[in-house]
Design an enzyme around this catalytic site. Structure first.
Site, mmCIF file in Angstrom:
data_model
loop_
_atom_site.group_PDB
_atom_site.id
_atom_site.type_symbol
_atom_site.label_atom_id
_atom_site.label_comp_id
_atom_site.label_asym_id
_atom_site.label_seq_id
_atom_site.Cartn_x
_atom_site.Cartn_y
_atom_site.Cartn_z
ATOM 1 N N ASP A 136 -5.654 -13.728 6.783
ATOM 2 C CA ASP A 136 -4.345 -13.372 7.332
ATOM 3 C C ASP A 136 -4.256 -13.944 8.735
ATOM 4 O O ASP A 136 -5.290 -14.163 9.384
ATOM 5 C CB ASP A 136 -4.165 -11.839 7.382
ATOM 6 C CG ASP A 136 -2.682 -11.445 7.439
ATOM 7 O OD1 ASP A 136 -1.987 -11.899 8.364
ATOM 8 O OD2 ASP A 136 -2.230 -10.728 6.554
ATOM 9 N N PRO A 166 4.523 -12.210 2.976
ATOM 10 C CA PRO A 166 5.964 -12.444 2.836
ATOM 11 C C PRO A 166 6.222 -13.951 2.792
ATOM 12 O O PRO A 166 5.411 -14.726 3.315
ATOM 13 C CB PRO A 166 6.546 -11.833 4.112
ATOM 14 C CG PRO A 166 5.425 -11.781 5.085
ATOM 15 C CD PRO A 166 4.147 -11.704 4.298
ATOM 16 N N GLU A 196 13.763 -17.036 -9.317
ATOM 17 C CA GLU A 196 13.903 -15.915 -10.271
ATOM 18 C C GLU A 196 15.164 -15.091 -10.017
ATOM 19 O O GLU A 196 15.654 -14.408 -10.912
ATOM 20 C CB GLU A 196 12.693 -14.984 -10.172
ATOM 21 C CG GLU A 196 12.621 -14.264 -8.821
ATOM 22 C CD GLU A 196 11.441 -13.315 -8.699
ATOM 23 O OE1 GLU A 196 10.315 -13.713 -9.029
ATOM 24 O OE2 GLU A 196 11.667 -12.176 -8.262
ATOM 25 N N ILE A 216 0.138 -4.056 1.406
ATOM 26 C CA ILE A 216 -0.169 -4.264 -0.020
ATOM 27 C C ILE A 216 -1.525 -4.958 -0.180
ATOM 28 O O ILE A 216 -2.384 -4.502 -0.943
ATOM 29 C CB ILE A 216 0.959 -5.058 -0.720
ATOM 30 C CG1 ILE A 216 2.244 -4.228 -0.733
ATOM 31 C CG2 ILE A 216 0.546 -5.435 -2.149
ATOM 32 C CD1 ILE A 216 3.472 -4.937 -1.270
ATOM 33 N N ASP A 250 3.808 -12.227 -11.358
ATOM 34 C CA ASP A 250 4.914 -11.268 -11.436
ATOM 35 C C ASP A 250 6.156 -11.857 -10.780
ATOM 36 O O ASP A 250 7.241 -11.303 -10.898
ATOM 37 C CB ASP A 250 4.529 -9.942 -10.762
ATOM 38 C CG ASP A 250 5.582 -8.868 -10.990
ATOM 39 O OD1 ASP A 250 6.025 -8.728 -12.153
ATOM 40 O OD2 ASP A 250 5.974 -8.189 -10.022
ATOM 41 N N ASN A 252 5.151 -20.835 5.077
ATOM 42 C CA ASN A 252 4.204 -20.769 3.953
ATOM 43 C C ASN A 252 4.838 -21.115 2.603
ATOM 44 O O ASN A 252 4.199 -20.950 1.565
ATOM 45 C CB ASN A 252 3.495 -19.406 3.896
ATOM 46 C CG ASN A 252 4.461 -18.256 3.651
ATOM 47 O OD1 ASN A 252 5.570 -18.454 3.183
ATOM 48 N ND2 ASN A 252 4.024 -17.036 3.954
ATOM 49 N N HIS A 264 8.921 -9.598 -12.217
ATOM 50 C CA HIS A 264 8.983 -8.971 -10.890
ATOM 51 C C HIS A 264 9.104 -7.443 -11.021
ATOM 52 O O HIS A 264 10.087 -6.840 -10.555
ATOM 53 C CB HIS A 264 10.128 -9.550 -10.060
ATOM 54 C CG HIS A 264 9.894 -9.449 -8.583
ATOM 55 N ND1 HIS A 264 10.337 -10.385 -7.688
ATOM 56 C CD2 HIS A 264 9.246 -8.501 -7.834
ATOM 57 C CE1 HIS A 264 10.000 -10.015 -6.451
ATOM 58 N NE2 HIS A 264 9.327 -8.870 -6.521
HETATM 59 C C1 COI Z 1 10.336 -6.099 -2.602
HETATM 60 O O1 COI Z 1 10.570 -4.918 -2.367
HETATM 61 O O2 COI Z 1 10.273 -6.947 -1.698
HETATM 62 C C2 COI Z 1 10.121 -6.530 -3.987
HETATM 63 O O3 COI Z 1 9.486 -7.532 -4.185
HETATM 64 C C3 COI Z 1 10.768 -5.751 -5.088
HETATM 65 C C4 COI Z 1 12.202 -6.145 -5.252
HETATM 66 C C5 COI Z 1 12.371 -7.524 -5.770
HETATM 67 C C6 COI Z 1 12.957 -5.195 -6.148
#
Ligand code: COI
Length: 327
Positions: free
Chosen positions: A173, A204, A261, A154, A256, A209, A293
């Site tokens: 990174d 991630p 959440e 990403i 986002d 982190n 999200h």
């Molecule tokens: C993921 O695929 O890791 C996302 O962040 C999307 C998910 C929360 C639906």
């Protein structure tokens, strides 16, 4: 072979589940609710479960294991919602599902542009027929130095998208990639904080982190930094971010994702009293855009999430190389 699917959505996933299960010769069990201690028993007799972002704590991992589940496949890229240590301890497998990085990368650039063009204020004012100019003058992306932290699929796609805007791009990174160097210069984290006017997070969430964007990181940032987070809420200490916005150190934020959440997003909670004070504060700021999200959510991603979760379980069953297997 049998897979039990939790959090099954009729309106967008069902058609894909039917198609890919048929193609793979898989028998599906389905539950529209998120997995919990009460409905875990539905998965009895199914060695594989497919889940979304529900928190699967140690107790629930153990419960599924006791019921005979041997692999948890999450239909998401991230798997920080699963107690991995417990799964490892039990010898249970965990897999994720990948989808094209463009959905999140495009959305990220959209949030960047919305932040620097003050789009929240423009839209709020326009709704009230306030078409005045003071306070909504924006800035041009080509004049920014953008820091992309995390250059996995990403982050790399965000960098490629940004390369068309003419801005300077810095990247950070733990693992540097040759393919990124054509568009961005790798730099240590401190340099990203000190040099970049816009910082975007793409890694991630791990225990190392967690809260990396804290008071100290924000203190090191430039006056007026723009922060965009389409990765995981836990990367940012929300209280520190609120303080940074109040002080003006953070000029705008596009979020986002937000801490805590899960259990809130993807439900209709409009008639509920939400116990989310930090979210309420952030949403009250004119320079903060909070979205629920949604960066992942496209036609392609939903198909891939379902397909790859099924394929991952099938590969595991066949004892074959499985690109979605975490362990
Ligand atoms: C993921 O695929 O890791 C996302 O962040 C999307 C998910 C929360 C639906």
């Amino acid at each position: 072979m049998k897979i039990f699917v939790y959090s099954y959505r009729d309106f967008d996933e069902a058609a894909f589940f039917t198609k890919f299960a048929k193609e793979s010769g898989v028998e599906l069990g389905i539950c529209r609710d998120d997995p919990d201690m009460d409905n875990a028993a539905l998965a009895k007799g199914y060695p594989y479960i497919s889940i979304l972002t529900t928190k699967i704590d140690a107790e629930l991992v153990q419960r599924f294991y006791d019921l005979g589940v041997r692999m948890i496949s999450t239909r998401t890229v991230g798997y920080d919602h699963i107690d991995l240590a417990k799964a490892r301890e039990l010898g249970m497998h965990v897999g994720n599902a990948t989808y094209s990085p463009h959905c999140v990368a495009d959305y990220t650039v959209m949030l960047m542009l919305m932040c620097i063009r003050k789009m929240k204020r423009i839209m709020q004012r326009a709704e009230l027929n306030d078409f005045s100019l003071p306070g909504i003058q924006g800035r041009e992306l080509r004049n920014f130095t953008v820091g992309v932290i995390g250059t996995g699929k990403i982050g790399e796609t965000v960098i490629k998208n940004l390369s068309g805007f003419g801005c300077e791009i810095c990247a950070h990174d733990l693992y540097e990639k040759e393919s990124v160097r054509a568009y961005a210069k790798y730099a240590p984290l401190e340099e990203i904080y000190e040099k970049c006017d816009l910082i975007s997070l793409h890694m991630p969430l791990t225990k190392d982190n967690y809260h990396m964007i804290d008071e100290e990181a924000i203190r090191r940032m430039r006056e007026g930094t723009v922060l965009v987070n389409t990765a995981r809420g836990g990367l940012v200490d929300t209280r520190a971010l609120i303080n940074g916005i109040k002080s003006g150190k953070i000029a705008a934020a596009g979020l986002d994702v937000i801490e805590n959440e899960f259990g809130m997003y993807y439900f209709d909670r409009k008639s509920d009293i939400l116990d989310k004070e930090e979210l309420a504060i952030l949403r009250s700021f004119p320079n903060v855009i909070v979205t629920p999200h949604m960066a992942f959510y496209t036609d392609e991603s939903v198909s891939d999430m379902v397909k790859h979760s099924i394929q991952s379980c099938c590969l595991e069953e066949a004892g074959k190389e499985n690109p979605w297997k975490i362990f």
